[in-house]
Design an enzyme around this catalytic site. Structure first.
Site, PDB file in Angstrom:
ATOM      1  N   ASP A  13       8.093  43.819   0.809  1.00 38.26           N
ATOM      2  CA  ASP A  13       7.045  42.845  -0.082  1.00 38.26           C
ATOM      3  C   ASP A  13       6.596  43.948  -1.500  1.00 38.26           C
ATOM      4  OD1 ASP A  13       5.317  40.810  -0.762  1.00 38.26           O
ATOM      5  OD2 ASP A  13       3.648  42.449  -0.198  1.00 38.26           O
ATOM      6  N   LYS A  43       2.017  30.888  -4.452  1.00 41.85           N
ATOM      7  CA  LYS A  43       0.464  30.869  -4.608  1.00 41.85           C
ATOM      8  C   LYS A  43       0.019  29.573  -4.757  1.00 41.85           C
ATOM      9  CE  LYS A  43       1.505  35.068  -4.680  1.00 41.85           C
ATOM     10  NZ  LYS A  43       1.166  35.702  -3.321  1.00 41.85           N
TER      11      LYS A  43
END
Length: 267
Positions: A11, A52
């Site tokens: 990540d 998001k």
């Protein structure tokens, strides 16, 4: 025949860069506050790692924030409300992204050791490609550059916890077997992404959104208090499906060595 690790998939924020994953926290809080809603840090961090817009929707679906929205606006939140908050979130994030592209302590040395082992370095993120267009050059300037980057945009916006970004990494890195891959991240969504993809999953504690502390805060805690927080974060990783939990990213080469020797057990 024992499988050897051929690739790791890291990540970005909270794992490779941005200690504590604070760029996103700052932007999410600012976007919600524009609409008169003040989320807690726990509410802000809970969906961390997701695409998001989905993150914002998950926050609004939480019991307390849903009630606050209803009390303030007289009706439940809608998809348009999610879009409106996202419309404030994105520019707020772009305002601060450049300040949060520094690799976490130990990342550069760890990546070098892993490359020296002949292992490829992939990456997935909850950031859009436009966001990563800001982050990638700065991270590269600071010494960090993985072999591959896949964003939600690359997989029809089906980011975490869907497995598609991991699988696209395999395609680009030319790795045939998902069992030869470790997904490393700092959120529950990272672990879910990896488990859904079918690979080994490892959560990293120091620097993570799961721990939720700045580097200064980590070193300011006494040993007992920090150990308590680390153990709680580890429990959350395990609950999300982590096979391994590392106190620090620098423990990753040792984990790979043990896996390559056939020592596949929880550590």
């Amino acid at each position: 025949m024992q499988k050897k690790i051929k690739a790791i998939i890291l990540d970005w924020a909270g794992t490779a860069i941005d200690y504590g994953c604070f760029a996103l926290v700052e932007a999410f809080v600012k976007a919600f506050e524009f609409y008169g809603i003040s989320p807690t840090l726990d509410e802000t961090r809970a969906p961390m790692g997701m695409q998001k817009r989905t993150h914002i929707a998950r926050m609004l679906d939480g019991e307390r924030l849903a009630k606050l929205w209803m009390d303030k606006y007289g009706s439940p939140h809608t998809e348009k409300d999610v879009d409106n908050i996202y419309g404030k979130f994105e520019p707020a994030l772009f305002e601060v992204l450049e300040q949060y592209a520094e690799p976490l302590p130990g990342v550069l040395d760890t990546v070098k050791k892993i490359r020296d082992m002949g292992i490829a370095i992939g990456s997935t993120t909850g950031y859009t490609k436009a966001m990563m267009d800001v982050v990638v050059p700065l991270a590269r300037k600071n010494g960090y550059s993985p072999d591959c980057l896949i964003c939600p945009d690359d997989v029809s916006n089906t980011g975490r916890p869907f497995p598609y970004m991991v699988w696209r990494n395999l395609e680009q890195l030319k790795v045939a077997d998902i069992r030869e891959v470790i997904k490393i991240g700092d959120t529950a969504a990272d672990m879910e992404e990896g488990k859904n993809a079918g690979c080994i999953c490892a959560g990293v504690l120091r620097g993570s959104s799961m721990l939720g502390l700045s580097e200064k805060e980590v070193y300011g805690k006494n040993h007992g208090e920090l150990d308590f927080l680390l153990k709680n974060a580890e429990k959350e990783y395990r609950k999300a499906g982590a096979d391994y939990v590392l106190r620090n990213i620098t423990e990753l080469p040792k984990l790979i060595e043990s896996l390559n020797k056939g020592e596949r057990k929880h550590v």
